[in-house]
Design a protein around this motif. Sequence first.
Motif, PDB file in Angstrom:
ATOM      1  N   GLN A  39      -8.196   1.646  -4.783  1.00 28.13           N
ATOM      2  CA  GLN A  39      -6.747   1.536  -4.971  1.00 28.13           C
ATOM      3  C   GLN A  39      -6.087   2.302  -3.841  1.00 28.13           C
ATOM      4  OE1 GLN A  39      -5.522   2.954  -8.824  1.00 28.13           O
ATOM      5  NE2 GLN A  39      -6.277   1.112  -9.842  1.00 28.13           N
ATOM      6  N   TYR A  40      -5.007   1.770  -3.316  1.00 29.94           N
ATOM      7  CA  TYR A  40      -4.218   2.567  -2.375  1.00 29.94           C
ATOM      8  C   TYR A  40      -2.774   2.124  -2.337  1.00 29.94           C
ATOM      9  CZ  TYR A  40      -6.051  -1.141   0.808  1.00 29.94           C
ATOM     10  OH  TYR A  40      -6.448  -2.326   1.374  1.00 29.94           O
ATOM     11  N   GLU A  41      -1.919   3.109  -2.032  1.00 31.27           N
ATOM     12  CA  GLU A  41      -0.529   2.785  -1.743  1.00 31.27           C
ATOM     13  C   GLU A  41      -0.452   2.662  -0.237  1.00 31.27           C
ATOM     14  OE1 GLU A  41       2.774   5.266  -3.316  1.00 31.27           O
ATOM     15  OE2 GLU A  41       3.742   4.747  -1.419  1.00 31.27           O
TER      16      GLU A  41
ATOM     17  N   HIS B 202      -0.287  -2.791  -0.467  1.00 31.77           N
ATOM     18  CA  HIS B 202      -1.004  -1.934  -1.397  1.00 31.77           C
ATOM     19  C   HIS B 202      -2.240  -2.641  -1.938  1.00 31.77           C
ATOM     20  CE1 HIS B 202       2.880  -0.084  -1.121  1.00 31.77           C
ATOM     21  NE2 HIS B 202       3.455  -1.097  -1.744  1.00 31.77           N
ATOM     22  N   ALA B 203      -3.123  -1.874  -2.545  1.00 35.43           N
ATOM     23  CA  ALA B 203      -4.274  -2.491  -3.198  1.00 35.43           C
ATOM     24  C   ALA B 203      -4.472  -1.883  -4.569  1.00 35.43           C
ATOM     25  CB  ALA B 203      -5.536  -2.305  -2.368  1.00 35.43           C
ATOM     26  N   PHE B 204      -4.684  -2.766  -5.500  1.00 31.33           N
ATOM     27  CA  PHE B 204      -4.989  -2.356  -6.861  1.00 31.33           C
ATOM     28  C   PHE B 204      -6.499  -2.480  -7.083  1.00 31.33           C
ATOM     29  CE2 PHE B 204      -5.154  -2.821 -11.477  1.00 31.33           C
ATOM     30  CZ  PHE B 204      -4.352  -1.760 -11.839  1.00 31.33           C
TER      31      PHE B 204
ATOM     32  N   ASP C 116      -3.320   9.190  -1.672  1.00 30.53           N
ATOM     33  CA  ASP C 116      -2.828   7.823  -1.923  1.00 30.53           C
ATOM     34  C   ASP C 116      -3.928   6.765  -1.756  1.00 30.53           C
ATOM     35  OD1 ASP C 116      -2.838   8.378   0.768  1.00 30.53           O
ATOM     36  OD2 ASP C 116      -0.711   7.905   1.111  1.00 30.53           O
ATOM     37  N   VAL C 117      -5.166   7.215  -1.743  1.00 28.94           N
ATOM     38  CA  VAL C 117      -6.324   6.305  -1.704  1.00 28.94           C
ATOM     39  C   VAL C 117      -7.339   6.796  -2.740  1.00 28.94           C
ATOM     40  CG1 VAL C 117      -8.191   5.342  -0.304  1.00 28.94           C
ATOM     41  CG2 VAL C 117      -6.012   5.954   0.790  1.00 28.94           C
ATOM     42  N   ALA C 118      -7.794   5.912  -3.610  1.00 31.70           N
ATOM     43  CA  ALA C 118      -8.761   6.319  -4.635  1.00 31.70           C
ATOM     44  C   ALA C 118      -9.858   5.281  -4.804  1.00 31.70           C
ATOM     45  CB  ALA C 118      -8.062   6.540  -5.978  1.00 31.70           C
TER      46      ALA C 118
ATOM     47  N   LEU D 130       6.829   0.287  -4.286  1.00 31.08           N
ATOM     48  CA  LEU D 130       5.846  -0.712  -4.709  1.00 31.08           C
ATOM     49  C   LEU D 130       6.516  -2.029  -5.044  1.00 31.08           C
ATOM     50  CD1 LEU D 130       3.964   1.656  -7.176  1.00 31.08           C
ATOM     51  CD2 LEU D 130       3.411   1.264  -4.772  1.00 31.08           C
TER      52      LEU D 130
ATOM     53  N   PHE E  60       0.475  -6.524  -3.357  1.00 32.32           N
ATOM     54  CA  PHE E  60      -0.769  -5.865  -3.771  1.00 32.32           C
ATOM     55  C   PHE E  60      -1.947  -6.814  -3.658  1.00 32.32           C
ATOM     56  CE2 PHE E  60       0.473  -2.001  -6.234  1.00 32.32           C
ATOM     57  CZ  PHE E  60       1.844  -2.152  -6.206  1.00 32.32           C
TER      58      PHE E  60
ATOM     59  N   LYS F   6      -7.515   9.847 -10.643  1.00 32.36           N
ATOM     60  CA  LYS F   6      -6.760  10.047  -9.407  1.00 32.36           C
ATOM     61  C   LYS F   6      -5.722   8.926  -9.349  1.00 32.36           C
ATOM     62  CE  LYS F   6      -7.401  10.711  -4.429  1.00 32.36           C
ATOM     63  NZ  LYS F   6      -8.303  10.565  -3.262  1.00 32.36           N
ATOM     64  N   PRO F   7      -4.592   9.130 -10.019  1.00 30.61           N
ATOM     65  CA  PRO F   7      -3.597   8.061 -10.081  1.00 30.61           C
ATOM     66  C   PRO F   7      -2.855   7.929  -8.749  1.00 30.61           C
ATOM     67  CG  PRO F   7      -2.844   9.981 -11.305  1.00 30.61           C
ATOM     68  CD  PRO F   7      -4.165  10.344 -10.709  1.00 30.61           C
ATOM     69  N   VAL F   8      -3.130   6.858  -8.057  1.00 29.32           N
ATOM     70  CA  VAL F   8      -2.616   6.661  -6.703  1.00 29.32           C
ATOM     71  C   VAL F   8      -1.121   6.333  -6.709  1.00 29.32           C
ATOM     72  CG1 VAL F   8      -2.670   4.973  -4.819  1.00 29.32           C
ATOM     73  CG2 VAL F   8      -4.787   6.043  -5.603  1.00 29.32           C
ATOM     74  N   PHE F   9      -0.736   5.383  -7.548  1.00 28.00           N
ATOM     75  CA  PHE F   9       0.643   4.882  -7.494  1.00 28.00           C
ATOM     76  C   PHE F   9       1.630   5.820  -8.178  1.00 28.00           C
ATOM     77  CE2 PHE F   9      -2.184   1.131  -7.543  1.00 28.00           C
ATOM     78  CZ  PHE F   9      -2.024   0.798  -6.208  1.00 28.00           C
TER      79      PHE F   9
ATOM     80  N   ARG G 190       1.179   9.141  -8.304  1.00 31.84           N
ATOM     81  CA  ARG G 190       0.707  10.486  -7.982  1.00 31.84           C
ATOM     82  C   ARG G 190       1.821  11.529  -7.966  1.00 31.84           C
ATOM     83  NH1 ARG G 190       1.157   7.539  -3.517  1.00 31.84           N
ATOM     84  NH2 ARG G 190       2.053   8.453  -1.658  1.00 31.84           N
TER      85      ARG G 190
END
Lengths: 263, 263
Positions: free
Chosen positions: A8-10, A56-58, A86-88, A127, A240, B120-123, B125
Amino acid sequence: MNYKIILQYEGTRYDGWQRQKHTEQTIQGKLEQVLSRLAGETIEVNGAGRTDAGVHAFGQVANFHLDTELTDGELKKYLNRYLPEDVAVTGIERVPPRFHARLNACWKVYHYQIAFGEAKPVFERKLVYRVEEVLDFEKMEKAAKFLEGTHDFRAFCANKHMKKSTVRTVRRIGIQVHKKDGMASVTFTGDGFLYHMVRILMGTLLEVGMGKRRPEDMEALLESRDREQAGFTAPAQGLFLDYVSYDSRGCGTDCEYEEKEDD
Amino acid sequence: MNYKIILQYEGTRYDGWQRQKHTEQTIQGKLEQVLSRLAGETIEVNGAGRTDAGVHAFGQVANFHLDTELTDGELKKYLNRYLPEDVAVTGIERVPPRFHARLNACWKVYHYQIAFGEAKPVFERKLVYRVEEVLDFEKMEKAAKFLEGTHDFRAFCANKHMKKSTVRTVRRIGIQVHKKDGMASVTFTGDGFLYHMVRILMGTLLEVGMGKRRPEDMEALLESRDREQAGFTAPAQGLFLDYVSYDSRGCGTDCEYEEKEDD
């Protein structure tokens, strides 16, 4: 060992997925940096979708080859500790040596978050793509129906010099509207998307929603195979990469090693 | 005309609700700036809760007196156009001249968003307080039960020189856990909260969840009336002012003009 991870990333702060020489701000670059430090040698990461700057990626998928004594859980924890906030990494598994996140991908799902009219989403503002107009979603639904299926999507490809086939199958374009909140979500499911294809599809559908195009114009637009005839490229914000499917059901065996040029 | 508005904001970039001389970054300040420009004279805004720096609001309430030819809808639109993107007006109505957002508030609801363990909540955070420990929510539930009700909450008040009554009624502390996502939400409903009271309650409950305190210790802690005995002040990040109630049901008439010192 070949690892498959879900990410996941923003995308707001990043210059997209793909490693580039002139910037350190790429998702691939950040991942490779952390993994290479762990391994003590250069580790290369393959991503399923080369998401644009700001996308973004979910549920992005990536794979990499690594020798480590860490368990899968420890490796996931290690990555989440050293990757930016912001990356997990949300999932990790070991896969056969030949698995390649991009080349083996069968279906991908992208979605756009749209705020329309007076909606001002405070917490999700990075988002969501805000459109001030009130949109005619029924017309957008109708237009989407014309775009679903297997077509030559050259009119929706930002790469004018694309030499390979521009035929793609869009399995479904789903539109969900929450009128009360002024929010909508448009989901694109397909076997692969050309460069900027999702964003141009979204821009074109928005122009239908604003009354600038008619749903039935989509047929001629597809036939034109002309980028100039299609709508604007909707911005990365609000887009996303949701999900990448490697399931063999519904996916011809020929798709397994067919290189696709994806956004 | 006296207007009551409902506000959402992400507090991250702000030095709290209350206007201050040394900073322009306050929610009250931003609102007063936009309204005063519209009115051509100084407009003062009363907020129901004086949220700390970094605290978010899902349903803050404020009121102000303004003479304008704009309809309510136009005024809302005007405010949303000129307020920053992380502050939004979600509701507006005209109220009797004596209505005061803070003095007339009967009940308030705050909630904390907590990520625990490996989450680790990205969106979200910036809207979540991350705790690396795995929490014992059953124990936290038990401790919360001791804290509910009408008590002297002096042990949970950061203002050591508080001269007025520190007796408050906490109607309910609700804990909702989404184990799979590693996320929890703790909701505090009360007739008013002392300075930092929600944050100290949260910190104390977290110490129970981490096994550093026992649920049954809460009784002695309340009786101690000693701030030193209570837990740490949980950070502003993750704290939301959710809702302010002006409903007369469940609210004694004496509450209507009782000044409370709230966080």
